[in-house]
Write a protein that holds these residues in place. Structure first.
Motif, PDB file in Angstrom:
ATOM      1  N   THR A 107      -3.660  -4.696  -8.483  1.00 20.72           N
ATOM      2  CA  THR A 107      -3.692  -3.891  -7.259  1.00 20.72           C
ATOM      3  C   THR A 107      -5.112  -3.484  -6.886  1.00 20.72           C
ATOM      4  O   THR A 107      -5.970  -3.296  -7.750  1.00 20.72           O
ATOM      5  CB  THR A 107      -2.847  -2.614  -7.415  1.00 20.72           C
ATOM      6  N   ILE A 108      -5.312  -3.304  -5.569  1.00 22.46           N
ATOM      7  CA  ILE A 108      -6.612  -2.866  -5.080  1.00 22.46           C
ATOM      8  C   ILE A 108      -6.438  -2.272  -3.680  1.00 22.46           C
ATOM      9  O   ILE A 108      -5.497  -2.630  -2.959  1.00 22.46           O
ATOM     10  CB  ILE A 108      -7.620  -4.039  -5.041  1.00 22.46           C
ATOM     11  N   ALA A 109      -7.300  -1.338  -3.327  1.00 24.66           N
ATOM     12  CA  ALA A 109      -7.351  -0.816  -1.958  1.00 24.66           C
ATOM     13  C   ALA A 109      -8.804  -0.775  -1.518  1.00 24.66           C
ATOM     14  O   ALA A 109      -9.688  -0.411  -2.299  1.00 24.66           O
ATOM     15  CB  ALA A 109      -6.727   0.572  -1.870  1.00 24.66           C
ATOM     16  N   PHE A 110      -9.051  -1.160  -0.273  1.00 24.51           N
ATOM     17  CA  PHE A 110     -10.374  -1.090   0.337  1.00 24.51           C
ATOM     18  C   PHE A 110     -10.345  -0.025   1.426  1.00 24.51           C
ATOM     19  O   PHE A 110      -9.374   0.074   2.183  1.00 24.51           O
ATOM     20  CB  PHE A 110     -10.754  -2.421   0.994  1.00 24.51           C
ATOM     21  N   GLY A 111     -11.406   0.750   1.529  1.00 21.48           N
ATOM     22  CA  GLY A 111     -11.510   1.737   2.587  1.00 21.48           C
ATOM     23  C   GLY A 111     -12.941   1.862   3.067  1.00 21.48           C
ATOM     24  O   GLY A 111     -13.885   1.430   2.391  1.00 21.48           O
ATOM     25  N   ARG A 112     -13.098   2.453   4.248  1.00 17.45           N
ATOM     26  CA  ARG A 112     -14.441   2.756   4.709  1.00 17.45           C
ATOM     27  C   ARG A 112     -15.098   3.743   3.760  1.00 17.45           C
ATOM     28  O   ARG A 112     -14.436   4.498   3.060  1.00 17.45           O
ATOM     29  CB  ARG A 112     -14.388   3.339   6.121  1.00 17.45           C
ATOM     30  N   GLY A 114     -16.367   6.761   1.966  1.00 20.03           N
ATOM     31  CA  GLY A 114     -15.912   8.140   2.032  1.00 20.03           C
ATOM     32  C   GLY A 114     -14.428   8.297   2.263  1.00 20.03           C
ATOM     33  O   GLY A 114     -13.944   9.429   2.402  1.00 20.03           O
ATOM     34  N   SER A 115     -13.677   7.201   2.271  1.00 15.53           N
ATOM     35  CA  SER A 115     -12.245   7.280   2.576  1.00 15.53           C
ATOM     36  C   SER A 115     -11.426   7.910   1.458  1.00 15.53           C
ATOM     37  O   SER A 115     -10.441   8.607   1.720  1.00 15.53           O
ATOM     38  CB  SER A 115     -11.686   5.877   2.849  1.00 15.53           C
ATOM     39  N   PHE A 116     -11.771   7.626   0.211  1.00  7.77           N
ATOM     40  CA  PHE A 116     -10.894   7.951  -0.900  1.00  7.77           C
ATOM     41  C   PHE A 116     -11.263   9.281  -1.557  1.00  7.77           C
ATOM     42  O   PHE A 116     -12.424   9.513  -1.910  1.00  7.77           O
ATOM     43  CB  PHE A 116     -10.927   6.838  -1.958  1.00  7.77           C
ATOM     44  N   GLY A 219      -2.366   7.222  -7.857  1.00  6.27           N
ATOM     45  CA  GLY A 219      -2.063   8.067  -6.720  1.00  6.27           C
ATOM     46  C   GLY A 219      -2.866   7.704  -5.487  1.00  6.27           C
ATOM     47  O   GLY A 219      -2.338   7.654  -4.373  1.00  6.27           O
ATOM     48  N   VAL A 220      -4.153   7.459  -5.663  1.00  7.51           N
ATOM     49  CA  VAL A 220      -4.996   7.101  -4.519  1.00  7.51           C
ATOM     50  C   VAL A 220      -4.638   5.707  -4.004  1.00  7.51           C
ATOM     51  O   VAL A 220      -4.569   5.477  -2.786  1.00  7.51           O
ATOM     52  CB  VAL A 220      -6.475   7.197  -4.894  1.00  7.51           C
ATOM     53  N   LEU A 221      -4.390   4.768  -4.908  1.00  7.94           N
ATOM     54  CA  LEU A 221      -3.943   3.442  -4.484  1.00  7.94           C
ATOM     55  C   LEU A 221      -2.650   3.534  -3.677  1.00  7.94           C
ATOM     56  O   LEU A 221      -2.504   2.926  -2.613  1.00  7.94           O
ATOM     57  CB  LEU A 221      -3.729   2.549  -5.709  1.00  7.94           C
ATOM     58  N   THR A 222      -1.711   4.322  -4.194  1.00 11.95           N
ATOM     59  CA  THR A 222      -0.445   4.515  -3.494  1.00 11.95           C
ATOM     60  C   THR A 222      -0.673   5.100  -2.113  1.00 11.95           C
ATOM     61  O   THR A 222      -0.070   4.668  -1.119  1.00 11.95           O
ATOM     62  CB  THR A 222       0.466   5.447  -4.309  1.00 11.95           C
ATOM     63  N   ALA A 223      -1.557   6.095  -2.024  1.00 16.32           N
ATOM     64  CA  ALA A 223      -1.798   6.770  -0.749  1.00 16.32           C
ATOM     65  C   ALA A 223      -2.324   5.806   0.307  1.00 16.32           C
ATOM     66  O   ALA A 223      -2.025   5.958   1.500  1.00 16.32           O
ATOM     67  CB  ALA A 223      -2.765   7.932  -0.938  1.00 16.32           C
ATOM     68  N   ALA A 224      -3.110   4.812  -0.098  1.00 11.02           N
ATOM     69  CA  ALA A 224      -3.606   3.831   0.869  1.00 11.02           C
ATOM     70  C   ALA A 224      -2.452   3.067   1.504  1.00 11.02           C
ATOM     71  O   ALA A 224      -2.432   2.833   2.718  1.00 11.02           O
ATOM     72  CB  ALA A 224      -4.572   2.864   0.192  1.00 11.02           C
ATOM     73  N   ALA A 225      -1.466   2.685   0.681  1.00 10.06           N
ATOM     74  CA  ALA A 225      -0.302   1.982   1.214  1.00 10.06           C
ATOM     75  C   ALA A 225       0.576   2.921   2.035  1.00 10.06           C
ATOM     76  O   ALA A 225       1.073   2.547   3.100  1.00 10.06           O
ATOM     77  CB  ALA A 225       0.504   1.366   0.073  1.00 10.06           C
ATOM     78  N   ASP A 267      -9.450   7.898   5.795  1.00  6.62           N
ATOM     79  CA  ASP A 267      -9.879   7.012   6.880  1.00  6.62           C
ATOM     80  C   ASP A 267      -9.196   5.664   6.709  1.00  6.62           C
ATOM     81  O   ASP A 267      -8.379   5.470   5.796  1.00  6.62           O
ATOM     82  CB  ASP A 267     -11.410   6.861   6.858  1.00  6.62           C
ATOM     83  N   THR A 268      -9.559   4.738   7.572  1.00  9.71           N
ATOM     84  CA  THR A 268      -8.944   3.417   7.560  1.00  9.71           C
ATOM     85  C   THR A 268      -9.045   2.774   6.177  1.00  9.71           C
ATOM     86  O   THR A 268     -10.107   2.740   5.562  1.00  9.71           O
ATOM     87  CB  THR A 268      -9.631   2.500   8.583  1.00  9.71           C
ATOM     88  N   ALA A 269      -7.921   2.260   5.690  1.00 10.86           N
ATOM     89  CA  ALA A 269      -7.880   1.591   4.394  1.00 10.86           C
ATOM     90  C   ALA A 269      -6.740   0.585   4.404  1.00 10.86           C
ATOM     91  O   ALA A 269      -5.844   0.640   5.251  1.00 10.86           O
ATOM     92  CB  ALA A 269      -7.681   2.601   3.267  1.00 10.86           C
ATOM     93  N   PHE A 270      -6.777  -0.355   3.469  1.00  8.40           N
ATOM     94  CA  PHE A 270      -5.662  -1.267   3.303  1.00  8.40           C
ATOM     95  C   PHE A 270      -5.460  -1.546   1.825  1.00  8.40           C
ATOM     96  O   PHE A 270      -6.333  -1.283   0.992  1.00  8.40           O
ATOM     97  CB  PHE A 270      -5.856  -2.566   4.092  1.00  8.40           C
ATOM     98  N   PHE A 271      -4.288  -2.046   1.477  1.00 10.73           N
ATOM     99  CA  PHE A 271      -3.850  -2.204   0.093  1.00 10.73           C
ATOM    100  C   PHE A 271      -3.397  -3.639  -0.131  1.00 10.73           C
ATOM    101  O   PHE A 271      -2.751  -4.238   0.735  1.00 10.73           O
ATOM    102  CB  PHE A 271      -2.696  -1.238  -0.180  1.00 10.73           C
ATOM    103  N   ALA A 272      -3.709  -4.179  -1.309  1.00  8.52           N
ATOM    104  CA  ALA A 272      -3.248  -5.519  -1.675  1.00  8.52           C
ATOM    105  C   ALA A 272      -2.738  -5.507  -3.110  1.00  8.52           C
ATOM    106  O   ALA A 272      -3.219  -4.739  -3.953  1.00  8.52           O
ATOM    107  CB  ALA A 272      -4.376  -6.546  -1.527  1.00  8.52           C
TER     108      ALA A 272
END
Length: 323
Positions: A107-112, A114-116, A219-225, A267-272
């Motif tokens: 699992t991974i999440a990308f954000g701008r 300061g997003s996380f 928790g943070v990964l989950t929050a992105a999704a 902020d804007t983020a996505f999850f894979a």
């Protein structure tokens, strides 16, 4: 200046999780969590090194598990492109992989930048995850009986038809008992709270609510999704050992403050994610005759994309069918 468009990095995120899943899978059923985690981490690190831009790992898994981590503050990428932040767990469900049980994911999440939200020295947090219909009715201060009743009403079910995901941990024994007494059904996997949260968000899976204490990286990964799909999530730091509690006090971190999903991911983020050991979400990597097939999903703003990726290896090189 406009914010960078991180959607150009979606293919990088998918390549990172696919590489980690393929690297971890040979360790399935070999009872060696560390080796599986190390293989997934190094494969993901190699893929991220090719990212067009400058990525900073702000949420890693290794510090909590003393694992071979993509560590907090690690810089990845070529530098030629946007700056971005990363939340990562290269192998979510290491015990599932080690025992070859369903549910392990890369699992991974990308954000701008300061997003996380950063948990500081906090490794564990109490969480509620609900589908969009119930996002405005939950409160971490409610007793579980009230939470179950409110979510059931919000999703248009009787309490007896509600299905709740709670990890099977000693710390959850009373919580599980109370939810069962309230009349709801309970699924109790041994771990994998990211996968459990995703099940709440997937319209095709019969899970209505996730409750309980799990890791802060998860928790943070989950929050992105959750944020991308309009679901609801609340979290609160929940130290499990005195050393963790003392470190949080020293850092001035509150264990009373309830964090909304929009605070965990601002902020804007996505999850894979990519499947490692199979399960209801994603199948395991399948190889035959030099061809490897990996199942992944990409969660972006309001969308869930299921992606099947095929690599075909020959002596002369590798052909990749991109999504």
């Amino acid at each position: 200046m406009s914010a960078p468009d991180i959607s150009t990095l979606e293919a990088v995120a998918l390549e990172a999780t696919r590489s980690a899943a393929v690297a971890a899978y040979p360790w399935a059923g070999r009872d060696d969590q560390d080796a599986a985690d190390a293989a997934a981490t190094e494969a993901m690190r190699t893929a991220l090194a090719r990212a067009p831009g400058r990525g900073t790992v702000v949420i890693g898994e290794g510090e909590k598990d003393d694992a071979p981590m993509l560590f907090n503050g690690e810089i990845v990428g070529t530098g030629d492109g946007p700056d971005f932040d990363i939340a990562v767990d290269p192998l979510e469900g290491t015990s599932f992989c080690a025992r070859d049980l369903p549910g392990a994911l890369a699992t991974i999440a990308f954000g701008r930048t300061g997003s996380f939200w950063s948990p500081g020295p906090g490794f564990y947090m109490d969480k509620i995850v609900v589908p969009p219909a119930a996002r405005d009715v939950v409160d971490l201060d409610d007793p579980p009986e009230r939470t179950v009743a409110k979510v059931a009403e919000a999703v248009g079910k009787k309490v007896g038809d509600l299905r709740v995901m709670i990890m099977d941990k000693p710390r959850h024994a009373e919580l599980i008992a109370r939810v069962l007494r309230a009349g709801a059904a309970v699924q109790t996997p041994a771990g994998g709270d990211v996968g459990g949260s995703l099940a709440v968000l997937m319209p095709t899976l019969d899970v209505d609510l996730l409750l309980g204490v799990g890791g802060t990286p998860e928790g943070v990964l989950t929050a992105a999704a959750v944020r991308a799909l309009g679901g609801g999530m609340l979290g609160r730091l929940a130290p499990q050992r005195e050393a963790e509690a003392a470190a949080l006090r020293a850092a001035g971190r509150s264990t009373d403050r309830i964090l909304r999903c929009e605070e965990l991911v601002a902020d804007t983020a996505f999850f894979a994610a990519s499947g490692v050991n199979g399960g209801p979400l994603l199948g395991r990597p399948r190889s035959s005759g030099g061809t490897t097939v990996v199942e992944s999903l990409l969660i972006t703003d309001g969308q869930i994309r299921h992606v099947t990726h095929t690599t075909f290896d020959r002596a002369t090189g590798t052909r990749r069918e991109q999504p």
